[in-house]
Write a protein that holds these residues in place. Structure first.
Motif, mmCIF file in Angstrom:
data_model
loop_
_atom_site.group_PDB
_atom_site.id
_atom_site.type_symbol
_atom_site.label_atom_id
_atom_site.label_comp_id
_atom_site.label_asym_id
_atom_site.label_seq_id
_atom_site.Cartn_x
_atom_site.Cartn_y
_atom_site.Cartn_z
ATOM 1 N N THR A 68 0.813 -1.218 0.000
ATOM 2 C CA THR A 68 0.000 0.000 0.000
ATOM 3 C C THR A 68 0.845 1.265 0.000
ATOM 4 O O THR A 68 0.310 2.378 0.032
ATOM 5 C CB THR A 68 -0.912 0.010 1.247
ATOM 6 N N LEU A 69 2.142 1.118 -0.035
ATOM 7 C CA LEU A 69 3.036 2.279 -0.025
ATOM 8 C C LEU A 69 2.996 3.003 -1.361
ATOM 9 O O LEU A 69 2.924 2.361 -2.421
ATOM 10 C CB LEU A 69 4.479 1.852 0.262
ATOM 11 N N SER A 70 3.035 4.321 -1.314
ATOM 12 C CA SER A 70 3.225 5.080 -2.553
ATOM 13 C C SER A 70 4.678 4.911 -2.999
ATOM 14 O O SER A 70 5.523 4.430 -2.230
ATOM 15 C CB SER A 70 2.931 6.567 -2.315
ATOM 16 N N TYR A 71 4.964 5.323 -4.229
ATOM 17 C CA TYR A 71 6.332 5.207 -4.738
ATOM 18 C C TYR A 71 7.302 6.017 -3.876
ATOM 19 O O TYR A 71 8.399 5.543 -3.528
ATOM 20 C CB TYR A 71 6.384 5.675 -6.189
ATOM 21 N N CYS A 72 6.910 7.232 -3.482
ATOM 22 C CA CYS A 72 7.774 8.081 -2.648
ATOM 23 C C CYS A 72 8.027 7.441 -1.282
ATOM 24 O O CYS A 72 9.147 7.466 -0.762
ATOM 25 C CB CYS A 72 7.169 9.461 -2.471
ATOM 26 N N GLN A 73 6.981 6.849 -0.724
ATOM 27 C CA GLN A 73 7.143 6.167 0.568
ATOM 28 C C GLN A 73 8.057 4.953 0.425
ATOM 29 O O GLN A 73 8.876 4.672 1.305
ATOM 30 C CB GLN A 73 5.770 5.735 1.103
ATOM 31 N N ALA A 74 7.906 4.257 -0.687
ATOM 32 C CA ALA A 74 8.754 3.085 -0.928
ATOM 33 C C ALA A 74 10.216 3.487 -1.101
ATOM 34 O O ALA A 74 11.125 2.790 -0.633
ATOM 35 C CB ALA A 74 8.258 2.330 -2.163
ATOM 36 N N LEU A 75 10.450 4.626 -1.763
ATOM 37 C CA LEU A 75 11.817 5.118 -1.912
ATOM 38 C C LEU A 75 12.452 5.382 -0.548
ATOM 39 O O LEU A 75 13.605 4.991 -0.296
ATOM 40 C CB LEU A 75 11.836 6.407 -2.743
ATOM 41 N N ASP A 76 11.702 6.018 0.343
ATOM 42 C CA ASP A 76 12.228 6.286 1.683
ATOM 43 C C ASP A 76 12.470 4.993 2.454
ATOM 44 O O ASP A 76 13.470 4.854 3.179
ATOM 45 C CB ASP A 76 11.269 7.181 2.472
ATOM 46 N N ALA A 77 11.567 4.031 2.294
ATOM 47 C CA ALA A 77 11.718 2.748 2.991
ATOM 48 C C ALA A 77 12.961 2.017 2.506
ATOM 49 O O ALA A 77 13.744 1.480 3.305
ATOM 50 C CB ALA A 77 10.471 1.888 2.770
ATOM 51 N N VAL A 78 13.165 1.995 1.197
ATOM 52 C CA VAL A 78 14.357 1.342 0.630
ATOM 53 C C VAL A 78 15.624 2.060 1.105
ATOM 54 O O VAL A 78 16.617 1.420 1.460
ATOM 55 C CB VAL A 78 14.276 1.333 -0.914
ATOM 56 N N ALA A 79 15.568 3.378 1.147
ATOM 57 C CA ALA A 79 16.729 4.148 1.609
ATOM 58 C C ALA A 79 17.099 3.762 3.037
ATOM 59 O O ALA A 79 18.284 3.540 3.345
ATOM 60 C CB ALA A 79 16.437 5.636 1.514
ATOM 61 N N ARG A 80 16.107 3.664 3.908
ATOM 62 C CA ARG A 80 16.383 3.303 5.310
ATOM 63 C C ARG A 80 16.962 1.902 5.422
ATOM 64 O O ARG A 80 17.851 1.655 6.248
ATOM 65 C CB ARG A 80 15.113 3.434 6.144
ATOM 66 N N GLU A 81 16.491 0.985 4.572
ATOM 67 C CA GLU A 81 17.005 -0.379 4.605
ATOM 68 C C GLU A 81 18.481 -0.433 4.184
ATOM 69 O O GLU A 81 19.206 -1.347 4.567
ATOM 70 C CB GLU A 81 16.171 -1.280 3.693
ATOM 71 N N HIS A 82 18.891 0.560 3.400
ATOM 72 C CA HIS A 82 20.289 0.623 2.969
ATOM 73 C C HIS A 82 21.096 1.645 3.789
ATOM 74 O O HIS A 82 22.111 2.154 3.339
ATOM 75 C CB HIS A 82 20.353 0.955 1.474
ATOM 76 N N ARG A 83 20.577 1.930 4.991
ATOM 77 C CA ARG A 83 21.285 2.750 5.984
ATOM 78 C C ARG A 83 21.422 4.222 5.590
ATOM 79 O O ARG A 83 22.398 4.878 5.928
ATOM 80 C CB ARG A 83 22.662 2.149 6.307
ATOM 81 N N PHE A 84 20.433 4.721 4.875
ATOM 82 C CA PHE A 84 20.313 6.157 4.621
ATOM 83 C C PHE A 84 19.096 6.671 5.391
ATOM 84 O O PHE A 84 18.157 5.923 5.632
ATOM 85 C CB PHE A 84 20.129 6.444 3.134
ATOM 86 N N ALA A 85 19.132 7.940 5.749
ATOM 87 C CA ALA A 85 18.009 8.504 6.513
ATOM 88 C C ALA A 85 16.729 8.513 5.693
ATOM 89 O O ALA A 85 15.643 8.229 6.206
ATOM 90 C CB ALA A 85 18.347 9.920 6.973
ATOM 91 N N ASN A 86 16.838 8.830 4.415
ATOM 92 C CA ASN A 86 15.691 8.883 3.516
ATOM 93 C C ASN A 86 16.202 8.953 2.080
ATOM 94 O O ASN A 86 17.418 8.916 1.841
ATOM 95 C CB ASN A 86 14.796 10.094 3.836
ATOM 96 N N TRP A 87 15.269 9.061 1.116
ATOM 97 C CA TRP A 87 15.685 9.080 -0.284
ATOM 98 C C TRP A 87 16.506 10.320 -0.618
ATOM 99 O O TRP A 87 17.417 10.265 -1.438
ATOM 100 C CB TRP A 87 14.475 8.980 -1.210
ATOM 101 N N SER A 88 16.192 11.435 0.024
ATOM 102 C CA SER A 88 16.963 12.661 -0.228
ATOM 103 C C SER A 88 18.435 12.471 0.116
ATOM 104 O O SER A 88 19.320 13.018 -0.552
ATOM 105 C CB SER A 88 16.385 13.824 0.584
#
Length: 205
Positions: free
Chosen positions: A27-47
């Motif tokens: 149910t995640l939007s694309y932007c939410q998914a980008l942030d989720a993937v970023a956190r999984e790769h040890r970044f704070a967010n997609w930005s």
């Protein structure tokens, strides 16, 4: 403390694909998914990934088009800002990856320690020697200092680069990268102080 990470373009493409798949299957939007993937790769967010990619791209351009040196850690202490060279953590990472890739290729091409080590210090167990890239990276980080040229005087040729290095420091670099090409310290020295003919003959024999 600043934490520096290389983010090549292929990594960004991989993360984007991962986020698209995530948004389609949840149910995640694309932007939410980008942030989720970023956190999984040890970044704070997609930005944070986008910022790291931008910094990496700038370092890649400097490494490919500029002037970079690797010095022995003790000898590199003699390099100061008046030389035009400055430390750059991302350039460090790019240079280390280049050396690791180069040394791995050499190891695969060599059939004996004498070919790989000038002092034959690999002993009699060459076939058992396992090139570990992580150990190599750690060793390079501990034993080398890396600098990029940021001086106000343009350096347009490899000859000018070699002369500048010989002017600013008694010690020669372990490696020099100029506009994407890599040279070792002996080559740098020879451009400024050409060896006698008999020395050239010995090296080529």
């Amino acid at each position: 403390m600043n934490i520096y990470r290389l983010v090549p373009s292929r990594a960004v493409s991989f993360y984007r694909r991962e986020a698209k798949q995530r948004s389609r299957s949840s149910t995640l939007s694309y932007c939410q998914a980008l942030d989720a993937v970023a956190r999984e790769h040890r970044f704070a967010n997609w930005s944070a990934i986008a910022d790291a990619r931008q910094a990496t791209a700038a370092a890649e351009r400097e490494f490919s088009n500029g002037f970079v040196i690797a010095m022995d850690v003790k000898e590199g202490m003699d390099i100061d800002s008046s030389s035009g060279f400055v430390p750059d953590p991302l350039i460090d990472m790019l240079a280390i990856e280049h050396v690791v890739t180069y040394n791995l290729a050499r190891k695969r091409a060599c059939t004996s320690p004498a070919e790989y080590y000038a002092d034959d210090n690999a002993g009699d167990h060459w076939e058992e020697y396992d090139f570990d890239p992580e150990e190599e990276r750690e060793g390079l980080s501990e034993n080398y200092l890396f600098f990029r040229y940021a001086g106000s005087t343009p350096i347009e040729t490899t000859q000018a680069a070699c002369e500048h290095l010989c002017d600013i420091c008694f010690w020669r670099p372990i490696y020099m990268w100029f506009r994407g090409e890599c040279y070792d310290g002996q080559w740098v020295n020879d451009q400024v102080y050409p060896p006698p003919a008999h020395v050239k003959a010995l090296r080529s024999s």
